[in-house]
Structure formats: C-alpha cells, structure tokens
Scaffold this active site. Structure first.
Site, PDB file in Angstrom:
ATOM      1  CD  GLU A 465      -2.667   1.006   2.609  1.00  0.00           C
ATOM      2  OE1 GLU A 465      -3.882   1.188   2.565  1.00  0.00           O
ATOM      3  OE2 GLU A 465      -2.060   0.794   3.688  1.00  0.00           O
ATOM      4  CD  GLU A 471      -6.855   2.016   4.296  1.00  0.00           C
ATOM      5  OE1 GLU A 471      -7.254   0.980   4.819  1.00  0.00           O
ATOM      6  OE2 GLU A 471      -5.718   2.485   4.523  1.00  0.00           O
TER       7      GLU A 471
END
Ligand code: NOJ
Ligand code: CA
Length: 663
Positions: A465, A471
């Site tokens: 990530e 998210e």
C-alpha cells in the site's frame, strides 16, 4: 575502460588551489556526475546536458561523539567500469529491462588517526544518477553509530515539489501537496520536482537494506539534505563492522511522464535471489474487505462479522461464477475487537480462526471451485506478538496451499516505539519477506516502509500500500480527484501499489453518510491501467458488480505486462497510460483526469501497425462526472488501426478504459 567514461580534469577552485575533478558521464552522455575533494571533503555535482541540476553538494556522515566522517579525506583510488545488460522481470510492467550505466568507485581514507575508509560508488544512467556509500570492514574491528547523514542535494533551481510529510502518525498515508522546494519541511521520497530548469526530477533510494530510510529536509534555499529516520533513542543507524547504504537516486527526465518509464530503481537492485517463484502468478482478487470499511460488516466477532464461513462461501461462489480465482478474507482470526487499533494489538492470533469461521472448510470449498484464498495478518504494529507466531502462521498457510499473505501494520510506531521507516522497521520488513519466501508465500504489505525496488531481488515482494489508498474514501473525507493524477508521478515511481480500485458504486450507497469515492466508475476502470501492480483488487461488494456490463473490463484487463507507455499527462491533472498484455496481443489504455472535464486526442501509433484492433471503450456516459450520474459507463466498440487518432472525453473526476483486441 572507455576513454570517454571517466574524465579527470584539474581546475582551480575558489582559493586558486588546483583540485582534481573526476567526471562520470552516462552511456549516451545525457547525465554527468562530477566528484572532487574540496578542502578534503567529498563533493559531487550533477548535470543533464547543459543544465546544471545539483551544484557541489556535501557527502558523508556524522558519527557518535561528534566524529566528523565527512571531511579530512584523501583519495586512495578511483576505479571505473561500464555495464550493459538486459534482464527479464519475472512479472512486471515491462518484460525486458536494459540496465546500462557507467560506474565510478571512489575509495577514500581519512587522514586522521582513525584512518577510516569510505567508498562512494557512483552510477550514471541516461535516465538519472545514483550513488551509495560503502563502509568496508576497517583495519581495526569497529562498531559505529551514524548520528546523521551529511548528504545534500543543492538544487541549482527551485521548482514545484510534490510531497508528503515524513515521520507522522499516519506514516505515508497523506495527500500530496505541491510547494516550492525552498519552502519544504521534512518530506518522504519519492519526491518529484518540476524544476524551473524545465526538467522533471525524482529523488528516492534503491535497495534499502539494514539502514534507515532517507527523508529530505530543506534547511536553506533550494538545498535538500538527507535526514535519516531515527531509532527511538535518536541514533540513525547502528552499524556492526560495515555497511552499505541504499543508493541515493535522482531520476532525471525532460518531461514528468518519462519518469514513469524509468527503471533506474529496479536496475539498482540485485537480480532475483529466489530459486522458486512458480507459486506466484499475477492475478486480480475480490475480498471480504470493503464491507468492513463502509460499516456493512465488522472485522470482529459480532452479528455483522464479515469473515464468516457462510459469507466466505458466498464470496467464493461469486468469484468462481465471474471467472476469477483469488479471494481475500480479512478478520478471519481471533483477537479482533471493536477497539483493535487502540492498544489491543497484542490479542491477534495468526493461527486460530474466529468461532464462526472454519478456515479448513473454507479453503476446501474454494479448492472445489477453483478459488484460492489469500492469507491475511493484521499485526497492529505489535511485532512482539506477531513474531512469536509468524512461523506457525506461515506454516498454516503453506499447509492449506495459500500462496499470498497480506500483512498489515496499523499503528504510528512499531511496538509503540520505533518508526516504520527506521532501521528497525527496514530490517523487520526484510526479515518477514525472506521468511515468507521460505514458506512459498508472496507478500502484500500494508502500512509498510516505502518500496525501494525489492521485487527485483525477491519477486515474492508483490505489492504494498504505502500511500493513501481507496480505504480513505470509505471512512474519511476521502481522496480528492487529483490524488489519482499525482501518485503515478510520485508514489508509484517506487513500485506497485495495492490501491484497491474497482469501486463501481462510487456513491457508496451502503456506506457512511457523506462518504464516497470522488470520481466516476469509468475512472475506477481506468485505474487498472494507470496504476501498476501484479495483483489488483476488485474492491467493491459482489452485489455492486453483479449484472454490470463494465465488469467485463475487469475480466479482460491483465496484471502482467509486456511493455508500458505513458502517452500524456501532467502531474495532478491527467494521465493516459497504455500497456501491452504479456500473454496476448492486446493493448489496454487507461486515462484519468482530476476534477476538470477534459477532451484528449490520442494517437494509436503504439499499436502494431500491421494489425487491426477492436477498441472496446468504457467511457463516462454523456453528462457524467463526479456528482452527475457518476456510475454511468458508456460502452462502445470501434475498429481501429495504429494510424488512427482517438478522441476521448473524460467527465470531471472521470476516466476512460479501453481494451484493444487484435482481430
Ligand atoms: C488498513 C489496511 O490498509 C486495510 O487494507 C485493512 O483492511 C485494515 N488496515 C485492517 O487490517
Ligand atoms: Ca492503510
């Protein structure tokens, strides 16, 4: 040695003293490094063609007890060599990569009684330069503490820097900002700069092993200085006998899009060390994941727990029905509580399933349907707890036939003490990667250190990530549309990212009020091309994909490429990328824009000029943008050739995705 490779010239310095300047040029002579000792202190400078990029800048270190290891040197030897090799990526954004550079190794020794030796290795490539420090075993046995690195980059010109801050609670999960170099505080790399000289520069590091990550700090004018991420006690690097720093790199391009197709970082890493990589083949995956982030499911055991055997079976059925083979299930294990990220991380188990999740049964059910599970470990940054169980956890996956593990590190500090980016964290992330290889596991890191090209040496280091991902759109104010047009020129220069694209219901109707994806569904499709990663999630809920014709693009788009071309782009505004599939004759194109609607004209000259293609186009429908009918994707087909030009219309925060199928 080629005569043009290394030039040493005598020039008079400011004091009128003759000093010897060593010059190293890249193979085509585009970039040059100059090295000299000025009053016994090593200095280097960099130029690109006639443009001076870095004016004479400092090198060396400060050791414990204020010992200055950046001056009082004499040159023992200067060695030079040239290297030219084309190597193949096991998987990647480009199959064959040429590693072509000229090298100069300067061996220095201090004149004082310590007589410490230091080697500086320089490499000049046509797409940038790099140097690193090697501290060889000294004559007398020696352990040292590095208290500071003295390296500076004295930028000749100011410029617009695209940056995120360093050493903050949310690690590297920040939105990029742009500011003049002269106003920066401490920032993380890759740091991309649009220089006033007209060049595009990116500062980063490659092959970071057993050392602290570098950040950059501006103390004066347009000078950037390396600021190593410290241990909790302030020491920057603990050295036993010898060290090799990571390569300090500057990618130099005439336009920002060319930074993206520079493979300098990979070239500065060691070749593949793994005998067996057959357990990992690039793929796309669904997950019991978005549901937790939007509040539909919980990570922990509760009436709305996401990871139940029942849900897992439904997701496996869906994955198989749509013709995919990989599934992530988060929150499958014991130890999750609603407070899991508030000091409850010591409770995670990596071997025991939640009561209503039968891992053996789920894996077996997946096998019957041709769906493999991805492993998932959330450490909460409590590594004391994690490392106690890591072997059993990995062994369980090996026994079950699981070949990928996603490992999360939510928390501001590792073990509530050390920065993720310090030497402690660097060593931890390498240790786990090597251990995973022993269990035939490919690794997907979240909340990790930055990528410095490890995937070349360890092709089981598949993705990470290491930036603000999708998210944030689920539970925060979200990522503004320009985020996606900045990261290809910044974060993604370091390597693959697990952004988790593919949200079809961009308004997130089942989520928290006011929270949504700030873009269109067509833009989400285009991300599979503008963002490179060997694994890409299809992050939305199954019900949001079911019956949607646009799902076809996700079925078709590969995650392993023969080659990559960036057709156009401006940092923070738009980008269009084309990639050729490694396993077919098809090309794919992704084009995205920031909040501004845009019309782009694309020459198809990248296609095979002897062939005809069917362009399968997924575009923002008429009138579609972030706030108007954002999920409307207009799908059309067109016969095209390399000599054609295609006009694309992208709505605000929109995009276009195209498959060019050879016919
Ligand atoms: C943050 C990660 O980025 C995300 O993917 C994951 O679902 C949560 N942590 C929980 O591990
Ligand atoms: Ca994260």
């Amino acid at each position: 040695m080629l005569p043009a490779l290394l030039l040493s010239i005598s020039i008079s310095n400011a004091q009128g003293k003759k000093t010897k300047v060593y010059e190293l040029a890249s193979p085509e002579g585009k970039n040059k490094i100059q090295f000299e000792l000025v009053n016994s202190a090593p200095k280097y400078a960099v130029s690109h063609g006639k443009t001076l990029v870095i004016t004479p800048s400092d090198m060396g270190f400060l050791l414990k007890n204020n010992e200055n290891f950046s001056t009082d040197f004499e040159i023992v030897k200067v060695e030079n060599s040239t290297f030219d090799e084309t190597w193949e990526q096991v998987w990647g954004e480009k199959k064959k990569i040429r590693n072509h550079y000229n090298q100069m190794v300067v061996k220095l020794q201090q004149k004082n009684k310590e007589k410490r030796q230091l080697e500086i290795q320089f490499r000049a490539f046509d797409d940038g330069i790099a140097f690193r420090y090697v501290y060889p075993k000294q004559v007398s046995k020696d352990s040292i503490f590095i208290m500071d690195e003295k390296t500076t980059f004295n930028l000749k010109d100011d410029g617009k820097a695209w940056w995120i801050p360093a050493n903050r609670v949310d690690r590297d999960e920040y939105l990029f900002k742009d500011s003049p170099v002269s106003t920066l505080d401490t920032v993380l790399t890759p740091l991309t700069i649009e220089s006033k000289s007209g060049l595009a520069l990116s500062f980063h590091e490659a092959n970071l092993v057993d050392f602290a990550s570098m950040t950059l700090v501006n103390n004066t004018g347009t000078q950037l200085k390396i600021d190593l991420v410290p241990w909790a006690d302030g020491v920057k690097v603990r050295v036993k006998d010898s060290f090799t720093s990571s390569w300090r790199t500057i990618q130099i391009a005439e336009k920002p899009t060319d930074l993206i197709t520079s493979y300098l970082i990979l070239n500065l890493n060691e070749p593949n060390k793994l005998a067996n990589t057959s357990y990992f083949k690039p793929y796309k995956y669904f997950g019991i994941w978005w549901g937790m982030h939007i509040g539909k499911y919980s990570f922990w055991e509760s009436p709305k727990q996401g990871a139940t055997t029942e849900h897992a079976k439904q997701y496996i059925d869906f994955t198989a029905k749509e013709g995919f083979h990989n599934l992530l299930i988060e929150g499958w294990n014991k130890g999750w509580t609603p407070d899991w990220y508030k000091n409850k991380m010591h409770m995670f188990s990596f071997t025991k399933s939640a009561d209503n999740f039968d891992i053996e049964k789920v894996v077996e059910y997946g096998k019957q349907k041709g769906v493999e599970l991805m492993g998932y470990h959330e450490t909460g940054s409590n590594l004391i707890n994690y490392l106690k169980e890591i072997d059993e956890g990995f062994a369980l996956y090996k026994k079950l036939g699981i070949h990928t593990v996603k490992i999360g590190h939510v928390g501001s500090k590792l073990n509530m003490k050390e920065w993720h980016f310090g030497q402690f964290g660097v060593n931890y992330f390498r240790y786990v990667l090597e251990k995973a290889a022993q269990y035939d596991l490919a690794v997907l890191y979240h909340e990790s250190i930055k990528d410095t090209g490890e995937r070349r040496t360890y092709p089981n280091m598949i993705s990470r990530e290491a930036a603000r991902g999708q998210e944030y759109n689920a539970w925060s104010e979200g990522n503004p549309p320009n985020h996606l047009t900045i990261i290809p020129f910044t974060r993604l220069l370091s390597g693959p990212m697990d952004f988790t694209p593919g949200i079809f219901d961009v308004e997130v109707k089942q989520g928290y009020p006011g929270r949504r994806v700030h873009g269109t569904t067509a833009q989400q499709l285009a991300l599979y091309v503008t963002i490179y990663a060997p694994i890409q999630m299809m992050a939305d809920l199954p019900e949001n994909y079911e019956g949607k014709p646009a799902l076809q693009f996700l079925k078709d788009v590969p995650t392993d490429w023969e080659t990559t071309k960036v057709l156009n782009g401006e940092i923070g505004q738009y980008i269009t990328t084309a990639r050729k599939d490694k396993n077919s004759e098809d090309w794919f194109l992704g084009s995205i824009t920031n909040e501004k609607a845009r019309d782009l004209t694309i020459s198809l000259s990248f296609l095979d000029d002897k062939a005809t293609y069917e362009a399968q186009i997924y575009a923002d429908a008429d009138g579609t943008d972030e706030t108007h009918n954002p999920s409307a994707v207009a799908i059309s087909k067109k016969t095209v050739k390399a000599s054609d030009v295609l006009k694309l219309h992208l709505g605000g925060a929109g995009g276009t995705a195209i498959r060019f199928k050879k016919i």
